[in-house]
Design a protein around this motif. Structure first.
Motif, short mmCIF file in Angstrom:
data_model
loop_
_atom_site.label_atom_id
_atom_site.label_comp_id
_atom_site.label_asym_id
_atom_site.label_seq_id
_atom_site.Cartn_x
_atom_site.Cartn_y
_atom_site.Cartn_z
N TYR A 91 0.81 -1.21 0.00
CA TYR A 91 0.00 0.00 0.00
C TYR A 91 0.85 1.27 0.00
CZ TYR A 91 -3.74 -3.25 1.07
OH TYR A 91 -4.64 -4.28 1.00
N ILE A 92 2.06 1.16 -0.49
CA ILE A 92 2.95 2.32 -0.50
C ILE A 92 2.38 3.47 -1.34
CG2 ILE A 92 4.37 1.69 -2.52
CD1 ILE A 92 6.82 2.42 -0.88
N ASN A 93 1.58 3.13 -2.33
CA ASN A 93 0.95 4.14 -3.20
C ASN A 93 0.03 5.07 -2.43
OD1 ASN A 93 -0.71 1.68 -2.92
ND2 ASN A 93 -2.20 2.87 -4.08
N GLN A 94 -0.53 4.59 -1.31
CA GLN A 94 -1.52 5.38 -0.57
C GLN A 94 -0.90 6.56 0.17
OE1 GLN A 94 -4.24 3.10 1.79
NE2 GLN A 94 -4.60 1.59 0.20
N ASP A 98 -2.21 12.68 -3.54
CA ASP A 98 -3.28 12.66 -4.53
C ASP A 98 -4.11 11.40 -4.48
OD1 ASP A 98 -2.55 15.14 -5.54
OD2 ASP A 98 -1.17 14.28 -7.01
N PHE A 99 -3.58 10.34 -3.87
CA PHE A 99 -4.27 9.05 -3.91
C PHE A 99 -5.67 9.13 -3.33
CE2 PHE A 99 -5.61 5.28 -1.60
CZ PHE A 99 -5.65 4.34 -2.62
N VAL A 100 -5.81 9.77 -2.17
CA VAL A 100 -7.11 9.76 -1.49
C VAL A 100 -8.20 10.42 -2.33
CG1 VAL A 100 -6.21 9.58 0.84
CG2 VAL A 100 -6.40 11.83 -0.19
N PHE A 101 -7.83 11.48 -3.07
CA PHE A 101 -8.80 12.15 -3.93
C PHE A 101 -9.13 11.29 -5.15
CE2 PHE A 101 -6.45 15.77 -1.99
CZ PHE A 101 -7.49 16.23 -1.21
N ASN A 102 -8.09 10.71 -5.74
CA ASN A 102 -8.29 9.95 -6.97
C ASN A 102 -9.10 8.69 -6.73
OD1 ASN A 102 -6.77 11.93 -8.12
ND2 ASN A 102 -4.99 10.68 -8.56
N LEU A 103 -8.87 8.04 -5.60
CA LEU A 103 -9.64 6.84 -5.29
C LEU A 103 -11.11 7.19 -5.09
CD1 LEU A 103 -9.60 3.79 -4.77
CD2 LEU A 103 -9.29 4.30 -2.34
N LEU A 104 -11.36 8.29 -4.41
CA LEU A 104 -12.74 8.74 -4.17
C LEU A 104 -13.45 9.01 -5.50
CD1 LEU A 104 -14.72 9.55 -1.85
CD2 LEU A 104 -13.91 11.88 -2.17
N ASN A 105 -12.79 9.74 -6.40
CA ASN A 105 -13.39 10.05 -7.70
C ASN A 105 -13.51 8.80 -8.56
OD1 ASN A 105 -13.68 12.79 -7.19
ND2 ASN A 105 -11.61 13.25 -7.85
N ASN A 106 -12.52 7.91 -8.46
CA ASN A 106 -12.51 6.71 -9.28
C ASN A 106 -13.76 5.87 -9.06
OD1 ASN A 106 -11.68 3.62 -9.59
ND2 ASN A 106 -10.33 4.81 -10.93
N LYS A 107 -14.22 5.78 -7.83
CA LYS A 107 -15.41 4.99 -7.53
C LYS A 107 -16.63 5.54 -8.26
CE LYS A 107 -13.86 3.56 -2.91
NZ LYS A 107 -13.81 2.11 -3.20
N GLU A 156 -9.14 -10.53 0.15
CA GLU A 156 -9.74 -9.37 0.83
C GLU A 156 -9.22 -8.05 0.28
OE1 GLU A 156 -8.32 -11.97 2.57
OE2 GLU A 156 -10.30 -12.90 2.84
N ASP A 157 -8.14 -8.08 -0.47
CA ASP A 157 -7.54 -6.84 -0.98
C ASP A 157 -8.31 -6.33 -2.19
OD1 ASP A 157 -5.39 -6.69 0.84
OD2 ASP A 157 -4.26 -8.16 -0.33
N ASP A 158 -8.56 -5.03 -2.22
CA ASP A 158 -9.13 -4.37 -3.40
C ASP A 158 -7.97 -3.88 -4.25
OD1 ASP A 158 -10.17 -2.48 -5.23
OD2 ASP A 158 -11.81 -1.96 -3.89
N TYR A 164 -1.37 3.31 -8.28
CA TYR A 164 -0.85 4.68 -8.18
C TYR A 164 -1.88 5.67 -8.70
CZ TYR A 164 3.49 2.17 -7.40
OH TYR A 164 4.43 1.31 -6.90
N SER A 165 -1.75 6.92 -8.25
CA SER A 165 -2.73 7.96 -8.60
C SER A 165 -2.90 8.11 -10.10
CB SER A 165 -2.30 9.29 -7.99
OG SER A 165 -2.36 9.24 -6.59
N GLU A 166 -1.78 8.11 -10.83
CA GLU A 166 -1.86 8.28 -12.28
C GLU A 166 -2.62 7.14 -12.95
OE1 GLU A 166 1.85 10.43 -10.93
OE2 GLU A 166 0.77 8.60 -10.44
N VAL A 167 -2.45 5.93 -12.43
CA VAL A 167 -3.17 4.79 -12.99
C VAL A 167 -4.66 4.91 -12.70
CG1 VAL A 167 -3.41 2.27 -12.89
CG2 VAL A 167 -1.14 3.31 -12.81
N LEU A 168 -5.00 5.30 -11.47
CA LEU A 168 -6.41 5.51 -11.12
C LEU A 168 -7.05 6.59 -11.98
CD1 LEU A 168 -6.30 5.33 -7.21
CD2 LEU A 168 -7.36 3.67 -8.76
N ASP A 169 -6.30 7.66 -12.22
CA ASP A 169 -6.80 8.74 -13.07
C ASP A 169 -7.13 8.23 -14.46
OD1 ASP A 169 -6.88 10.90 -11.39
OD2 ASP A 169 -4.89 11.64 -11.89
#
Length: 262
Positions: A91-94, A98-107, A156-158, A164-169
């Protein structure tokens, strides 16, 4: 906050009163703890889950005071993530701000594609897995199962929590844009699309040249950082492996990312 109340409620903000508040007070009131005992005099209370708390940070940007509060919220979020990861490179990417914002928007963008598939494609529930995997292969040449094997994720892992943020974007861009293409094509035909028609539409969609620089950048970051920090080799992305900038490396593969933002 009033004008954003629906957005916040959708993300987990809630105002509690009556018996719900009474039970909350009983659970959290502690003798001689002034920071908690203010609850005794409250007749209603607004509470936030983690997602809604992050949402607050996203809305704070229009004044210097708002930016200070935003920075404080991010400090808390990043510190919480650091404690949750415990130095686990999975979970080093977290620890990227930017990760927290991108994950929220990604959903939200993912939901757009799910709904478009439901409304526009005449295929059973397998379509959700099928086109999720197509997006993954477009972005990083692996479907969900292949990605999970490379990073050795448990059931159990999502997998998106490890990206990484760029990948989620980029995934979000694919999903939101493809959802629009599905709805447009279905509307023009006046019916749902067959699997063959959907596949053809996706193939045309993923080969648009606008994706090329974005995909190359995301693949390069993912391949290089995973090899450097996670000791994980994405065999299909070996040509994208490059040097990780020196400021992102240290004698410990984890420590550069586990410093709370000041």
């Amino acid at each position: 906050m009033t004008k954003n109340e629906k957005e916040l409620r959708d993300n987990g903000y809630e105002v509690i009163v009556g018996n719900q508040l009474k039970n909350f007070k009983l659970a959290f009131t502690i003798d001689d703890d002034r920071e908690v005992n203010f609850l005794i005099k409250s007749n209603k209370l607004g509470i936030f889950n983690f997602r809604a708390f992050i949402n607050i940070a996203m809305l704070l940007s229009k004044s210097e005071r708002a930016r200070e509060v935003r920075s404080l919220v991010l400090d808390i979020v990043i510190d919480t993530i650091n404690k949750r990861t415990g130095g686990n490179t999975k979970y080093i990417n977290q620890c990227d701000e930017d990760f927290v914002f991108n994950l929220l928007n990604n959903k939200d963008y993912h939901k757009e594609m799910v709904l478009a598939l439901r409304d526009c494609v005449a295929l059973g529930n397998i379509k959700y897995i099928l086109y999720n995997d197509k997006v993954y292969r477009s972005v990083f040449k692996e479907d969900a199962d292949e990605y999970r094997k490379v990073l050795k994720l448990s059931n159990e892992d999502d997998e998106r929590h490890t990206m990484y943020s760029e990948v989620l974007d980029l995934i979000a861009s694919y999903e939101a844009s493809f959802a629009d293409e599905l709805r447009k094509e279905s509307s023009q035909l006046g019916r749902k699309l067959t699997q063959a028609e959907t596949d053809a539409l996706y193939t045309k969609f993923e080969h648009q040249r606008l994706w090329v620089p974005l995909v190359n950048k995301a693949r390069s970051k993912m391949a290089s950082r995973d090899l450097c920090f996670r000791d994980a080799l994405h065999a299909n992305l070996t040509e994208y492996i490059g040097a990780v900038p020196i400021q992102e490396r240290s004698s410990s593969t984890v420590s550069p990312f586990l410093v709370t933002k000041s």
